[in-house]
Design an enzyme around this catalytic site. Structure first.
Site, PDB file in Angstrom:
ATOM      1  N   GLN A   1      51.107  38.018  67.577  1.00  0.00           N
ATOM      2  CA  GLN A   1      50.454  36.870  68.232  1.00  0.00           C
ATOM      3  C   GLN A   1      50.889  36.735  69.691  1.00  0.00           C
ATOM      4  OE1 GLN A   1      51.863  36.771  65.186  1.00  0.00           O
ATOM      5  NE2 GLN A   1      50.979  35.196  63.892  1.00  0.00           N
TER       6      GLN A   1
ATOM      7  N   ASN B   1      59.351  27.691  62.521  1.00  0.00           N
ATOM      8  CA  ASN B   1      58.351  28.283  63.422  1.00  0.00           C
ATOM      9  C   ASN B   1      58.246  29.767  63.067  1.00  0.00           C
ATOM     10  OD1 ASN B   1      56.491  28.016  65.669  1.00  0.00           O
ATOM     11  ND2 ASN B   1      57.936  29.208  66.874  1.00  0.00           N
ATOM     12  N   LYS B   2      57.401  30.468  63.773  1.00  0.00           N
ATOM     13  CA  LYS B   2      57.143  31.884  63.488  1.00  0.00           C
ATOM     14  C   LYS B   2      58.426  32.684  63.307  1.00  0.00           C
ATOM     15  CE  LYS B   2      54.061  33.467  62.924  1.00  0.00           C
ATOM     16  NZ  LYS B   2      53.609  33.622  61.516  1.00  0.00           N
TER      17      LYS B   2
ATOM     18  N   ARG C   1      44.445  29.992  63.425  1.00  0.00           N
ATOM     19  CA  ARG C   1      45.863  29.921  63.070  1.00  0.00           C
ATOM     20  C   ARG C   1      46.564  29.073  64.131  1.00  0.00           C
ATOM     21  NH1 ARG C   1      47.493  31.073  67.545  1.00  0.00           N
ATOM     22  NH2 ARG C   1      49.587  31.215  66.712  1.00  0.00           N
ATOM     23  N   GLY C   2      47.843  28.772  63.860  1.00  0.00           N
ATOM     24  CA  GLY C   2      48.540  27.831  64.730  1.00  0.00           C
ATOM     25  C   GLY C   2      48.467  26.462  64.080  1.00  0.00           C
ATOM     26  N   ALA C   3      49.615  25.778  64.025  1.00  0.00           N
ATOM     27  CA  ALA C   3      49.702  24.553  63.223  1.00  0.00           C
ATOM     28  C   ALA C   3      48.647  23.486  63.569  1.00  0.00           C
ATOM     29  CB  ALA C   3      51.121  23.997  63.320  1.00  0.00           C
TER      30      ALA C   3
ATOM     31  N   ARG D   1      47.572  27.773  53.324  1.00  0.00           N
ATOM     32  CA  ARG D   1      48.834  28.207  53.949  1.00  0.00           C
ATOM     33  C   ARG D   1      49.864  27.093  53.737  1.00  0.00           C
ATOM     34  NH1 ARG D   1      48.657  30.826  59.759  1.00  0.00           N
ATOM     35  NH2 ARG D   1      50.541  31.802  58.924  1.00  0.00           N
TER      36      ARG D   1
ATOM     37  N   ASP E   1      55.950  24.668  63.275  1.00  0.00           N
ATOM     38  CA  ASP E   1      55.025  24.494  62.150  1.00  0.00           C
ATOM     39  C   ASP E   1      55.414  23.316  61.273  1.00  0.00           C
ATOM     40  OD1 ASP E   1      54.799  27.514  62.937  1.00  0.00           O
ATOM     41  OD2 ASP E   1      52.950  26.912  61.924  1.00  0.00           O
TER      42      ASP E   1
HETATM   43  O1  MRU Z   1      51.193  32.350  61.579  1.00  0.00           O
HETATM   44  P1  MRU Z   1      50.689  31.574  62.763  1.00  0.00           P
HETATM   45  O2  MRU Z   1      50.123  32.428  63.835  1.00  0.00           O
HETATM   46  O3  MRU Z   1      49.783  30.447  62.350  1.00  0.00           O
HETATM   47  O4  MRU Z   1      52.019  30.917  63.346  1.00  0.00           O
HETATM   48  C1  MRU Z   1      51.917  30.090  64.462  1.00  0.00           C
HETATM   49  C2  MRU Z   1      53.224  29.614  64.959  1.00  0.00           C
HETATM   50  O5  MRU Z   1      54.267  29.898  64.417  1.00  0.00           O
HETATM   51  C3  MRU Z   1      53.193  28.674  66.119  1.00  0.00           C
HETATM   52  O6  MRU Z   1      54.314  28.816  66.921  1.00  0.00           O
HETATM   53  C4  MRU Z   1      53.132  27.238  65.569  1.00  0.00           C
HETATM   54  O7  MRU Z   1      52.095  27.087  64.671  1.00  0.00           O
HETATM   55  C5  MRU Z   1      53.002  26.244  66.645  1.00  0.00           C
HETATM   56  S1  MRU Z   1      51.390  26.231  67.338  1.00  0.00           S
HETATM   57  C6  MRU Z   1      51.258  25.032  68.494  1.00  0.00           C
END
Ligand code: MRU
Length: 341
Positions: A196, A247-248, A45-47, A87, A237
């Site tokens: 997270q 973002n999250k 996970r994470g963009a 996603r 994201d």
């Molecule tokens: O749902 P996730 O854990 O994939 O969400 C991740 C985030 O929101 C991060 O802040 C974002 O992807 C940036 S990662 C460098």
């Protein structure tokens, strides 16, 4: 720590993030369906990390596809479609897939044989691994100057090594500032519902001996009011062309609080996170995840029966609340319509 996503001997090797902090283990994936499942279930996970993983997922399909051109092309497009549905919010996922499709198109236009196209696709996807690392280090170098010489930095979710191939975007900025000799202590929002911040940001900063204090998501306001936070840095994201940032979930309230208290709120992200096709953040698709993420913790039900819950996974922070956007190409300042271009 190992790379979050890697490509070794024809297999995708990734850290299973659902098992952190209990254990740090890697899994080996050898087909597109496994990669799609890993993205959906957030093993990865994470963009930036899902961008690289998705590109590798298409490359695995290309590698194992038949050598007859029609079947080969069909197999690659089907893999791309499968991965696009995993996603919706992080644009890096689509960017990674599109890079592979562009490689396929260019190679076909040059009438290359399928065997050669397979090699080009594999190289394109595996090159993204080291490229992502270089990009994160450049983001870190660019953003480090914005960090205080000595102070407390708040972050939300995990925009660290675990969200990328290594090093991280928001946490990359913090790492680079510390490498420059700055004395930074990190406050990490725990980031309900999936935690997270607690599980991943807490884990990777502790592994690197970076001082970190995890707080519940509703504590940032009090700390800001007491003067205990000097700036905020988060990842992204998807960033619309006007600088609105998805973002999250929970990032937007942090930005509002920072604005109210006159604290700089920075976003750190690769340029692959900018979606120039969108005018504003209103058009960013927001993922809604399973209700069980709210009603259960570690498999235990915490919610009473018969209640409704909401679980949008991301929110949008308006550009007006963002002091600067830190990218690998430099720092963008408002107005973002001009600076991001
Ligand atoms: O749902 P996730 O854990 O994939 O969400 C991740 C985030 O929101 C991060 O802040 C974002 O992807 C940036 S990662 C460098």
């Amino acid at each position: 720590m190992k790379r979050t996503v890697d490509y070794i001997d024809g297999k995708v090797v990734m850290i299973d993030q659902t098992r952190i902090p209990g254990e740090l283990v890697t899994i080996e994936l050898s087909n597109t369906q496994q990669i799609a499942d890993a993205i959906k279930t957030m093993k990865v996970r994470g963009a930036p990390a899902i961008g690289v993983a998705a590109a590798l997922g298409v490359a695995l399909a290309a590698k194992s596809a038949p050598d007859t051109e029609d079947e080969f092309v069909d197999r690659v497009y089907r893999a791309a479609d499968l991965l696009r549905k995993t996603r919706p919010t992080a644009v890096n996922l689509f960017w990674g897939i599109d890079k592979i499709i562009a490689t396929l198109r260019t190679a076909r236009n040059s009438n290359l044989p399928v065997a050669e196209i397979k090699q080009l696709i594999e190289r394109c996807a595996s090159d993204m691994i080291a490229q992502d690392e270089e990009i994160c280090h450049a983001i870190g170098r660019n953003g480090a100057e914005l960090m205080p010489e000595e102070g407390h930095v708040l972050t939300h979710c995990n925009a660290g090594a675990l969200a990328c191939v290594s090093y991280g975007t928001a946490l990359g900025v913090i790492r680079a500032a510390i490498e420059m000799g700055k004395l930074i202590h990190v406050y990490a929002d725990e980031t309900r519902p999936r935690l997270q911040g607690m599980k991943l940001t807490g884990f990777e900063l502790a592994q690197d001996d970076i001082a970190v204090t995890v707080i519940a998501d509703n504590m940032a306001g009090t700390l800001m009011r007491k003067g205990r936070i000097d700036c905020v840095v988060v990842g992204a994201d998807r960033i619309a062309s006007n600088g609105d940032v998805a973002n999250k979930i929970g990032t937007y309230p942090v930005a509002v609080l920072a604005h109210h208290h006159g604290i700089p709120f920075y976003v750190a992200a690769p340029t692959s996170t900018i979606d120039f096709s969108l005018q504003t953040g209103d058009d960013i698709p927001i993922e809604v995840r399973a209700r069980e993420e709210m009603t259960h913790i570690e498999g235990h039900r915490i919610a009473p029966m018969g209640i409704e819950v909401l679980n949008p996974s991301f929110d949008v922070t308006p550009a007006a609340l963002v002091r600067a956007i830190i990218t690998e190409k430099g720092i963008a300042w408002p107005p973002y319509k001009q600076s991001l271009k």
